[in-house]
Scaffold this active site. Structure first.
Site, PDB file in Angstrom:
ATOM      1  N   LYS A   4       0.862  -1.184   0.000  1.00 59.57           N
ATOM      2  CA  LYS A   4       0.000   0.000   0.000  1.00 59.57           C
ATOM      3  C   LYS A   4       0.899   1.233   0.000  1.00 59.57           C
ATOM      4  O   LYS A   4       1.920   1.254   0.704  1.00 59.57           O
ATOM      5  CB  LYS A   4      -0.901  -0.022   1.240  1.00 59.57           C
ATOM      6  CG  LYS A   4      -1.902   1.132   1.307  1.00 59.57           C
ATOM      7  CD  LYS A   4      -2.808   0.997   2.527  1.00 59.57           C
ATOM      8  CE  LYS A   4      -3.869   2.086   2.578  1.00 59.57           C
ATOM      9  NZ  LYS A   4      -4.771   1.934   3.747  1.00 59.57           N
ATOM     10  N   SER A  60      -9.764   1.944   2.718  1.00 61.85           N
ATOM     11  CA  SER A  60      -8.865   2.715   1.880  1.00 61.85           C
ATOM     12  C   SER A  60      -7.835   1.874   1.123  1.00 61.85           C
ATOM     13  O   SER A  60      -7.241   2.371   0.166  1.00 61.85           O
ATOM     14  CB  SER A  60      -8.106   3.744   2.739  1.00 61.85           C
ATOM     15  OG  SER A  60      -7.251   3.101   3.669  1.00 61.85           O
ATOM     16  N   SER A  89     -10.115  -0.386   6.883  1.00 59.38           N
ATOM     17  CA  SER A  89      -9.499  -0.206   5.559  1.00 59.38           C
ATOM     18  C   SER A  89      -8.809  -1.439   5.002  1.00 59.38           C
ATOM     19  O   SER A  89      -8.363  -1.418   3.852  1.00 59.38           O
ATOM     20  CB  SER A  89      -8.496   0.951   5.602  1.00 59.38           C
ATOM     21  OG  SER A  89      -9.185   2.174   5.635  1.00 59.38           O
TER      22      SER A  89
END
Lengths: 95, 474
Positions: free
Chosen positions: B66, B141, B165
């Protein structure tokens, strides 16, 4: 709770975020909607409930209190939008 | 249709024949490049490493990080214009540990800006599409990480979870995602959103695939004062697949909530599967669950407003053109650098922390956070795990909620309580609502990731939802 345009201008100034006049009203409406979510908490009795700042009961670990050489300022300053001679450059503050 | 290889098989193949790792990395790069125009799952691709088959627990395993994790010498953007040109000067602990175990980073996964979002639509680098239906969101997210694993671009990816997330995008993309206990994994080098909630975790197809990845990430780190100084269990060794006698609690507040009908049916079927495997299922009461949404959306923005104060256009990050004075530099740099949702959260957070409102909002939320955590403490006195829907429904259409923040926030309603309490939780694929995946959330007591992973593994030995692949990405 309803936030008004002046609230938005004040909190944006405190946060150093420029909000154009044309966007103030929409921001106030959006924030008022968000603050509407929080009304539920007012009805909850939290007398004698200890505030929880952190999920774990941790004890802060401290490293030995001794000076260590700073060797990375040059590396970090390469990331700056404007740095010169070891200093960060910003617009003139004092006239 | 071919079954995806397990990470254990992939790694043992690389150890036996290191050249196969190089071939796999090249194949993954090619698949990433083919998918990018459809999915936009990556912000940047990294071709610098051709192999890392070092004999470690993840020898030669291709992964994505990420883009919230700092990667030395490479762009690390947090999905924001503010950091669009930021090149990290060091590796996050998660990044260095995974590399040491043999993982090979192929790039940085797209994400909601500064991890603030539930749809991956707030990214400065464009929305990510869900591989199961590219007109739908992947969740957020960590949407790029979840979409990449679902589409088979990589076998595993890192993510972070502040209020859901990892679990929410895992559910919406039909993959397994685990958020460990707060403090289980170092946050050093992980760009901060809300420091008392942020926690790193991972995505893979199955619990068995998540186990070695989490094992490589977890553990004490002198660079993070909030990481727990506790030994890391051997997670793969804990996967016995035996859950006979395990007690699973169903918090009635989650099941009384409004859940889309097909999602609710899939969850009920999954729970019956756990019973068939020998688990005892009981109802439990968690009376403060409905306070989690309000509590989270006070505490997280409050912490964000403080953490994001560092982006001032001076030391790093975006700087506006031709500032007239220092205030103009700050105000325009931050207005241009932060997107609308991030600005909303900074303003919300600063407001709840301001004089006159601190006690009514922030302090009150800290107290209700305690009540929510106490619910978990009490529940785990009588049950081993909790099971809930991971989300109120399947993936929604791109653009359908982005202009209504309060509607968007409600997507996190089932994932927020575990984040506030700091307990570990994971989402496992549990069926479909139409053509879109459904996730079951399993929640465990503090530091009982082994129990969670084993329960997920047992379920996945009896079901095949985790092996399903989106059409066109087999």
């Amino acid at each position: 709770m309803t936030l008004h345009n002046d609230d938005v201008r004040a909190i944006a100034a405190l946060n150093r975020i420029r909000i154009e006049d044309r966007d103030v009203e929409a921001t106030a409406v959006a924030l008022s909607g968000i603050f509407g979510l929080f009304d539920a908490l007012a009805q909850v009795d939290t007398t004698d409930v200890k505030p929880m700042a952190h999920p774990l009961d941790l004890v802060a670990r401290l490293r030995p209190d001794r000076a260590e050489p700073v060797t990375q300022s040059g590396t970090y300053q390469t990331l700056a939008p404007d740095a010169d001679d070891g200093l960060y450059r910003v617009p003139k503050v004092i006239g | 249709m071919s079954q995806p290889e397990t990470i254990a098989d992939i790694v043992s193949g690389h150890i036996a024949s290191p050249d196969t790792a190089k071939e796999r990395i090249q194949a993954c790069h090619a698949k990433i490049e083919r998918s990018q125009s459809q999915l936009n799952a990556l912000i940047s691709q990294d071709h610098s490493a051709s192999n890392n088959a070092n004999g470690g627990s993840l020898s030669g395993l291709p992964i994505l990080h990420k883009d919230l994790f700092c990667t030395d010498g490479q762009a690390t953007t947090a999905g924001s214009r503010m950091l669009a040109n930021f090149v990290a000067p060091y590796d996050a602990t998660v990044v260095s540990r995974l590399a040491k175990a043999g993982a090979v980073s192929l790039g940085k996964a797209n994400m909601d800006e500064f991890a603030m979002g539930s749809s991956n639509e707030t990214s400065y680098f464009g929305a990510v599409a869900n591989p199961w239906d590219t007109s739908c969101v992947p969740g957020g997210s960590s949407g790029g990480s979840a979409a990449a694993v679902a589409a088979g671009l990589v076998p595993a990816a890192t993510g972070t979870d502040t209020g859901g997330s990892i679990r929410q995008p895992a559910a919406l993309c039909g993959v397994t995602g685990i958020k460990p206990t707060y403090g289980r994994v170092s946050r050093f080098g992980m760009i901060a959103f809300a420091s008392s909630l942020d926690q790193a975790g991972c995505f893979a197809r199955s619990a068995a695939d998540c186990a070695p990845v989490l094992g490589a990430m977890a553990g004490f780190d002198p660079n993070d004062s909030t990481v727990a100084d506790q030994p890391v269990p051997n997670y793969p060794a804990a996967l016995t697949g035996d859950i006979n006698g395990l007690t699973i609690g169903l918090p009635r507040q989650y099941f009384d909530a409004e859940v889309e009908a097909e999602t609710a049916r899939a969850i009920q079927t999954a729970i019956r599967e756990f019973e068939a495997l020998g688990a005892q299922v009981v109802d439990v009461d968690m009376p403060h669950t409905d306070l989690a949404l309000s509590t989270y959306y006070i505490i997280a923005p409050a912490e964000a407003s403080s953490n994001l104060a560092r982006y001032d256009g001076v030391r790093y990050g975006h700087r506006c053109e031709n500032p007239t004075d220092l205030t103009d530099l700050y105000e325009r740099s931050r207005a241009e650098g932060f997107g609308r949702e991030v600005q909303r959260r900074i303003l919300t957070g600063a407001y709840v922390l301001s004089a006159g409102y601190y006690d009514a909002y922030y302090r009150k939320a800290q107290r209700t956070r305690r009540l929510i955590a106490n619910d978990f403490q009490q529940a785990f006195e009588s049950v081993d795990l909790l099971a809930t829907p991971a989300t109120p429904g399947p993936a929604f259409k791109l653009g359908s909620q982005i202009d209504n923040p309060t509607t968007m926030y409600a997507n996190d309603v089932f994932t927020l309580p575990a984040s506030l309490a700091g307990v570990p939780a994971m989402s496992v694929p549990a069926g479909f609502a139409g053509h879109l995946p459904v996730g079951l959330q399993l929640i465990g007591p503090w530091f009982e990731e082994s129990r969670l992973l084993n329960a997920g593994h047992a379920f996945q030995q009896a079901t095949d939802w985790h092996t399903r692949q989106p059409p066109g990405f087999e």
